[in-house]
Design a protein around this motif. Structure first.
Motif, PDB file in Angstrom:
ATOM      1  N   ARG A 181      38.726 137.329   1.263  1.00 31.92           N
ATOM      2  CA  ARG A 181      37.603 137.849   0.469  1.00 31.92           C
ATOM      3  C   ARG A 181      37.313 136.855  -0.640  1.00 31.92           C
ATOM      4  O   ARG A 181      38.223 136.408  -1.325  1.00 31.92           O
ATOM      5  CB  ARG A 181      37.974 139.192  -0.156  1.00 31.92           C
ATOM      6  CG  ARG A 181      38.079 140.317   0.828  1.00 31.92           C
ATOM      7  CD  ARG A 181      38.482 141.619   0.159  1.00 31.92           C
ATOM      8  NE  ARG A 181      37.714 141.859  -1.057  1.00 31.92           N
ATOM      9  CZ  ARG A 181      38.172 142.520  -2.104  1.00 31.92           C
ATOM     10  NH1 ARG A 181      39.387 143.009  -2.114  1.00 31.92           N
ATOM     11  NH2 ARG A 181      37.414 142.709  -3.171  1.00 31.92           N
TER      12      ARG A 181
ATOM     13  N   SER B 108      32.719 141.944  -2.945  1.00 27.85           N
ATOM     14  CA  SER B 108      32.613 142.738  -1.729  1.00 27.85           C
ATOM     15  C   SER B 108      33.946 142.747  -0.967  1.00 27.85           C
ATOM     16  O   SER B 108      34.774 141.856  -1.121  1.00 27.85           O
ATOM     17  CB  SER B 108      31.528 142.123  -0.841  1.00 27.85           C
ATOM     18  OG  SER B 108      31.599 142.606   0.460  1.00 27.85           O
TER      19      SER B 108
ATOM     20  N   LEU C  90      33.981 142.244   2.121  1.00 31.71           N
ATOM     21  CA  LEU C  90      33.680 141.466   3.321  1.00 31.71           C
ATOM     22  C   LEU C  90      34.407 140.129   3.352  1.00 31.71           C
ATOM     23  O   LEU C  90      34.602 139.478   2.333  1.00 31.71           O
ATOM     24  CB  LEU C  90      32.173 141.200   3.403  1.00 31.71           C
ATOM     25  CG  LEU C  90      31.270 142.427   3.465  1.00 31.71           C
ATOM     26  CD1 LEU C  90      29.816 141.990   3.419  1.00 31.71           C
ATOM     27  CD2 LEU C  90      31.554 143.260   4.686  1.00 31.71           C
TER      28      LEU C  90
ATOM     29  N   LEU D 151      32.973 140.010   9.175  1.00 32.29           N
ATOM     30  CA  LEU D 151      31.534 140.106   9.443  1.00 32.29           C
ATOM     31  C   LEU D 151      31.244 139.850  10.917  1.00 32.29           C
ATOM     32  O   LEU D 151      30.436 140.553  11.526  1.00 32.29           O
ATOM     33  CB  LEU D 151      30.764 139.096   8.588  1.00 32.29           C
ATOM     34  CG  LEU D 151      30.410 139.542   7.190  1.00 32.29           C
ATOM     35  CD1 LEU D 151      29.768 138.399   6.419  1.00 32.29           C
ATOM     36  CD2 LEU D 151      29.494 140.742   7.208  1.00 32.29           C
TER      37      LEU D 151
ATOM     38  N   HIS E 145      32.279 142.856  12.885  1.00 30.64           N
ATOM     39  CA  HIS E 145      31.325 143.950  12.712  1.00 30.64           C
ATOM     40  C   HIS E 145      30.063 143.722  13.548  1.00 30.64           C
ATOM     41  O   HIS E 145      29.616 144.620  14.260  1.00 30.64           O
ATOM     42  CB  HIS E 145      30.962 144.097  11.231  1.00 30.64           C
ATOM     43  CG  HIS E 145      29.831 145.035  11.000  1.00 30.64           C
ATOM     44  ND1 HIS E 145      29.941 146.396  11.224  1.00 30.64           N
ATOM     45  CD2 HIS E 145      28.564 144.813  10.576  1.00 30.64           C
ATOM     46  CE1 HIS E 145      28.780 146.975  10.950  1.00 30.64           C
ATOM     47  NE2 HIS E 145      27.933 146.036  10.556  1.00 30.64           N
TER      48      HIS E 145
ATOM     49  N   PHE F  35      35.490 145.151   9.295  1.00 32.23           N
ATOM     50  CA  PHE F  35      35.070 144.248   8.229  1.00 32.23           C
ATOM     51  C   PHE F  35      36.176 143.341   7.708  1.00 32.23           C
ATOM     52  O   PHE F  35      35.986 142.647   6.719  1.00 32.23           O
ATOM     53  CB  PHE F  35      34.478 145.051   7.063  1.00 32.23           C
ATOM     54  CG  PHE F  35      33.193 145.730   7.433  1.00 32.23           C
ATOM     55  CD1 PHE F  35      32.005 145.028   7.461  1.00 32.23           C
ATOM     56  CD2 PHE F  35      33.173 147.073   7.768  1.00 32.23           C
ATOM     57  CE1 PHE F  35      30.806 145.642   7.807  1.00 32.23           C
ATOM     58  CE2 PHE F  35      31.990 147.701   8.113  1.00 32.23           C
ATOM     59  CZ  PHE F  35      30.806 146.986   8.135  1.00 32.23           C
ATOM     60  N   ARG F  36      37.318 143.350   8.354  1.00 34.58           N
ATOM     61  CA  ARG F  36      38.413 142.496   7.892  1.00 34.58           C
ATOM     62  C   ARG F  36      39.189 141.974   9.094  1.00 34.58           C
ATOM     63  O   ARG F  36      39.134 142.531  10.180  1.00 34.58           O
ATOM     64  CB  ARG F  36      39.328 143.256   6.941  1.00 34.58           C
ATOM     65  CG  ARG F  36      39.931 144.470   7.563  1.00 34.58           C
ATOM     66  CD  ARG F  36      40.710 145.275   6.578  1.00 34.58           C
ATOM     67  NE  ARG F  36      41.163 146.466   7.293  1.00 34.58           N
ATOM     68  CZ  ARG F  36      41.888 147.392   6.791  1.00 34.58           C
ATOM     69  NH1 ARG F  36      42.282 147.306   5.553  1.00 34.58           N
ATOM     70  NH2 ARG F  36      42.253 148.426   7.502  1.00 34.58           N
TER      71      ARG F  36
ATOM     72  N   HIS G  80      23.624 139.786   8.197  1.00 38.42           N
ATOM     73  CA  HIS G  80      25.027 139.436   8.018  1.00 38.42           C
ATOM     74  C   HIS G  80      25.258 137.923   8.041  1.00 38.42           C
ATOM     75  O   HIS G  80      26.212 137.439   7.434  1.00 38.42           O
ATOM     76  CB  HIS G  80      25.902 140.174   9.024  1.00 38.42           C
ATOM     77  CG  HIS G  80      25.995 141.636   8.708  1.00 38.42           C
ATOM     78  ND1 HIS G  80      26.335 142.101   7.454  1.00 38.42           N
ATOM     79  CD2 HIS G  80      25.790 142.735   9.464  1.00 38.42           C
ATOM     80  CE1 HIS G  80      26.339 143.426   7.455  1.00 38.42           C
ATOM     81  NE2 HIS G  80      26.006 143.830   8.666  1.00 38.42           N
TER      82      HIS G  80
ATOM     83  N   HIS H 124      24.865 137.166   4.493  1.00 41.12           N
ATOM     84  CA  HIS H 124      26.091 137.529   3.768  1.00 41.12           C
ATOM     85  C   HIS H 124      27.166 136.469   3.989  1.00 41.12           C
ATOM     86  O   HIS H 124      27.861 136.070   3.051  1.00 41.12           O
ATOM     87  CB  HIS H 124      26.633 138.882   4.254  1.00 41.12           C
ATOM     88  CG  HIS H 124      25.760 140.037   3.939  1.00 41.12           C
ATOM     89  ND1 HIS H 124      25.708 141.144   4.743  1.00 41.12           N
ATOM     90  CD2 HIS H 124      24.910 140.285   2.923  1.00 41.12           C
ATOM     91  CE1 HIS H 124      24.861 142.019   4.235  1.00 41.12           C
ATOM     92  NE2 HIS H 124      24.367 141.522   3.128  1.00 41.12           N
TER      93      HIS H 124
END
Length: 167
Positions: free
Chosen positions: A39, A43, A45, A50, A53, A83-84, A149, A152
């Motif tokens: 990270r 966030s 994320l 990502l 996801h 998400f991880r 995404h 992101h």
């Protein structure tokens, strides 16, 4: 192969989706598994998360096109795990899964008789009751989700080591 309006539209949508997938994959170039799972912003994320996801979302919406509403019903697997990066997961494995889903998407979409076939959306607070989505609308949703995404991911990557997807 005769190029029809439908074929041209299908190819345009698939090419646009492929371009957004490229940007997302390019963002994780030359990263280690540890970096992909880190990270770098406020966030929750991370880059690998990502991609996991987006892979899960694309797969679920393709299931929707093929099998209908029940395939995208809310619930199921632990959404937070999408998400991880989990213990034992690798960036190479996450990317391979994404490639498999992309290949499946292209096969399904090219095999559709047309993009107008539609299915009712599942009941959810974010869908208006009785709404139906065509295959076209579903592909546009996947494209938008992937592009969002990818943006992101670019921010996370720049926070990680200064690298940018573009520029």
């Amino acid at each position: 192969m005769t190029i029809t309006h439908e074929t041209a539209e299908t190819e345009t949508l698939l090419e646009s989706l492929a371009q957004q997938r490229f940007f997302l994959r390019h963002t994780v170039r030359e990263l280690t598994d540890e970096q992909a799972g880190r990270r770098t912003t406020a966030s929750e994320l991370c880059l690998g998360g990502l991609i996991k996801h987006v892979t899960a979302v694309e797969s679920a919406w393709m299931d929707f096109i093929v099998d209908g509403t029940d395939s995208v019903a809310t619930g199921g697997e632990n959404r937070d795990d999408q998400f991880r990066m989990l213990e034992g997961e690798t960036l190479a494995g996450v990317l391979a899964d994404y490639e498999d889903v992309a290949r499946r998407t292209e096969e399904i979409v090219r095999g559709l008789p047309d993009l107008d076939m539609s299915r009712p959306l599942p009941e959810a607070p974010w869908f208006r009751p009785g709404t139906r989505w065509s295959a076209r609308r579903t592909l546009i949703h996947i494209l938008a989700e992937t592009a969002q995404h990818a943006g992101h991911a670019d921010i996370i990557r720049e926070s990680l080591d200064g690298a940018k997807t573009m520029g």
